[in-house]
Write an enzyme that holds these catalytic residues in place. Structure first.
Site, mmCIF file in Angstrom:
data_model
loop_
_atom_site.group_PDB
_atom_site.id
_atom_site.type_symbol
_atom_site.label_atom_id
_atom_site.label_comp_id
_atom_site.label_asym_id
_atom_site.label_seq_id
_atom_site.Cartn_x
_atom_site.Cartn_y
_atom_site.Cartn_z
ATOM 1 N N LYS A 19 1.260 -1.677 -0.470
ATOM 2 C CA LYS A 19 0.452 -0.073 0.239
ATOM 3 C C LYS A 19 0.803 1.054 0.348
ATOM 4 O O LYS A 19 0.535 2.437 -0.799
ATOM 5 C CB LYS A 19 -0.555 0.143 1.100
ATOM 6 C CG LYS A 19 -2.092 -1.115 1.577
ATOM 7 C CD LYS A 19 -2.883 -0.848 2.435
ATOM 8 C CE LYS A 19 -2.208 -0.859 4.058
ATOM 9 N NZ LYS A 19 -1.593 -2.201 4.805
ATOM 10 N N ARG A 94 -8.882 1.211 9.003
ATOM 11 C CA ARG A 94 -8.606 -0.012 9.455
ATOM 12 C C ARG A 94 -9.490 -0.639 10.505
ATOM 13 O O ARG A 94 -9.015 -1.660 11.227
ATOM 14 C CB ARG A 94 -7.430 -0.443 10.342
ATOM 15 C CG ARG A 94 -6.559 -0.997 9.532
ATOM 16 C CD ARG A 94 -5.157 -0.315 10.362
ATOM 17 N NE ARG A 94 -4.104 -0.916 10.549
ATOM 18 C CZ ARG A 94 -2.768 -0.681 9.308
ATOM 19 N NH1 ARG A 94 -2.703 1.056 9.093
ATOM 20 N NH2 ARG A 94 -1.957 -0.661 9.710
ATOM 21 N N ARG A 132 12.218 -5.697 4.719
ATOM 22 C CA ARG A 132 12.312 -4.403 4.421
ATOM 23 C C ARG A 132 12.889 -3.317 5.170
ATOM 24 O O ARG A 132 13.093 -3.865 6.505
ATOM 25 C CB ARG A 132 10.499 -3.902 4.902
ATOM 26 C CG ARG A 132 9.823 -2.204 4.163
ATOM 27 C CD ARG A 132 8.597 -2.830 4.292
ATOM 28 N NE ARG A 132 8.268 -2.655 5.572
ATOM 29 C CZ ARG A 132 6.517 -2.729 5.250
ATOM 30 N NH1 ARG A 132 5.431 -2.425 4.102
ATOM 31 N NH2 ARG A 132 5.785 -2.737 6.365
ATOM 32 N N ARG A 165 12.158 -1.347 11.039
ATOM 33 C CA ARG A 165 11.279 -1.077 11.678
ATOM 34 C C ARG A 165 10.856 -1.575 12.851
ATOM 35 O O ARG A 165 10.725 -2.771 12.652
ATOM 36 C CB ARG A 165 9.966 -0.725 11.251
ATOM 37 C CG ARG A 165 10.135 0.426 10.227
ATOM 38 C CD ARG A 165 8.439 0.944 9.083
ATOM 39 N NE ARG A 165 6.942 0.384 9.334
ATOM 40 C CZ ARG A 165 5.939 0.273 8.856
ATOM 41 N NH1 ARG A 165 6.277 0.616 7.797
ATOM 42 N NH2 ARG A 165 4.898 -0.062 9.357
ATOM 43 N N ARG A 176 0.073 -8.032 13.608
ATOM 44 C CA ARG A 176 -0.512 -7.054 12.628
ATOM 45 C C ARG A 176 -0.909 -7.576 11.778
ATOM 46 O O ARG A 176 -1.878 -7.525 11.464
ATOM 47 C CB ARG A 176 1.250 -6.253 12.257
ATOM 48 C CG ARG A 176 1.480 -5.446 13.058
ATOM 49 C CD ARG A 176 3.044 -4.908 12.573
ATOM 50 N NE ARG A 176 2.469 -3.868 11.256
ATOM 51 C CZ ARG A 176 3.333 -3.881 9.989
ATOM 52 N NH1 ARG A 176 4.089 -4.110 10.245
ATOM 53 N NH2 ARG A 176 2.736 -2.800 9.742
HETATM 54 P P1 AMP Z 1 0.946 1.048 8.321
HETATM 55 O O1 AMP Z 1 2.251 1.496 8.039
HETATM 56 O O2 AMP Z 1 0.003 1.876 8.052
HETATM 57 O O3 AMP Z 1 0.752 -0.353 8.924
HETATM 58 O O4 AMP Z 1 1.197 1.349 10.305
HETATM 59 C C1 AMP Z 1 1.409 1.026 10.926
HETATM 60 C C2 AMP Z 1 0.357 0.980 12.188
HETATM 61 O O5 AMP Z 1 0.489 1.708 13.395
HETATM 62 C C3 AMP Z 1 -0.022 -0.355 12.509
HETATM 63 O O6 AMP Z 1 0.517 -1.658 12.584
HETATM 64 C C4 AMP Z 1 -1.168 0.521 13.402
HETATM 65 O O7 AMP Z 1 -0.598 -0.255 15.368
HETATM 66 C C5 AMP Z 1 -0.676 1.943 13.590
HETATM 67 N N1 AMP Z 1 -1.970 2.349 12.684
HETATM 68 C C6 AMP Z 1 -1.682 2.526 11.787
HETATM 69 N N2 AMP Z 1 -2.612 3.292 10.827
HETATM 70 C C7 AMP Z 1 -4.498 2.861 11.764
HETATM 71 C C8 AMP Z 1 -4.444 3.028 12.147
HETATM 72 N N3 AMP Z 1 -6.185 2.768 10.839
HETATM 73 N N4 AMP Z 1 -6.473 2.271 13.367
HETATM 74 C C9 AMP Z 1 -5.000 2.388 14.073
HETATM 75 N N5 AMP Z 1 -4.277 2.003 14.531
HETATM 76 C C10 AMP Z 1 -3.172 2.335 12.867
#
Ligand code: AMP
Length: 220
Positions: A19, A94, A132, A165, A176
């Protein structure tokens, strides 16, 4: 993006489905902002403000942060003038509650939602996330398999040492993916039930540019 009704492109899919990469490519080709809730939260953690402290442990263990937190971040961001021609949402909504709040936000502000579901199988995702790396300075993402830096472990742009990360570590990746299955996948049914078309795009095969071409095909 020209047109009477600005689009809110919702990039949907499990962590590691590409994404973020596709959102960045789309931002360049469509010239509309890329809104990543993950990036916004990581910025807040880096800045050390109270919200950052509140969400740090949740994020580092692979769990979702509370809906109210992300709903507020997104609502504030989409009200900025640069979003008036449309925007790309990456990693939001989400949960069902976020999807419902987003519906209201988009309707209230006059955006047309377009959902792109990037489909990738989990074995591939685990391999992809494990390879990554990210630049801690400029945020550029690399993949040891499909998009490695020119020099090992070093950012092409600023020479900083690349890092993994915290939430890309193997045990956290599994958490996740579980959070995705439990809380996020049901949002697809919500989209369908509320009459929003969900465009399925194969995110498994091909280069990032080839996957981008598939998405652009859906949009045109
Ligand atoms: P991402 O970089 O989008 O994979 O997000 C990394 C982490 O940020 C996720 O595993 C969540 O802990 C938090 N996070 C990001 N977007 C959301 C969301 N829309 N709702 C809740 N937690 C989020």
């Amino acid at each position: 993006m020209a047109g009477a009704i600005p689009k809110a492109l919702i990039l949907f899919g499990p962590p590691g489905s590409g994404k973020g990469t596709q959102a960045k490519l789309l931002r360049s080709s469509l010239a509309i902002p890329h809104i990543s809730t993950g990036d916004m939260l990581r910025e807040r953690i880096a800045s050390g403000d109270s919200l950052g402290l509140e969400v740090k442990n949740l994020m580092q263990s692979g769990r979702l942060v509370p809906d109210e937190v992300v709903n507020r971040l997104v609502d504030d961001r989409v009200s900025q003038p640069d979003c008036s021609s449309g925007f790309i949402l990456d990693g939001y909504p989400r949960t069902l509650q976020q999807a419902k709040v987003l519906d209201g936000t988009l309707e209230g502000r006059g955006y047309h939602p377009v959902v792109i579901h990037l489909k990738v199988d989990y074995t591939k995702i685990i391999r992809r996330i494990a390879g990554r790396r990210q630049c801690p300075v400029c945020g550029t993402l690399y993949s040891l398999t499909s998009n490695p830096p020119r020099q090992a472990d070093t950012c092409d742009r600023d020479g900083a040492s690349l890092v993994i990360r915290d939430d890309d570590r193997e045990s956290v990746i599994r958490e996740r993916l579980e959070a995705y299955e439990r809380q996020t996948r049901p949002v697809l049914e919500y989209f369908a039930a509320s009459g929003q078309a969900v465009h399925e795009v194969d995110g498994s095969e091909g280069s990032p540019d080839e996957i981008l071409a598939r998405i652009r095909g859906v949009l045109s």
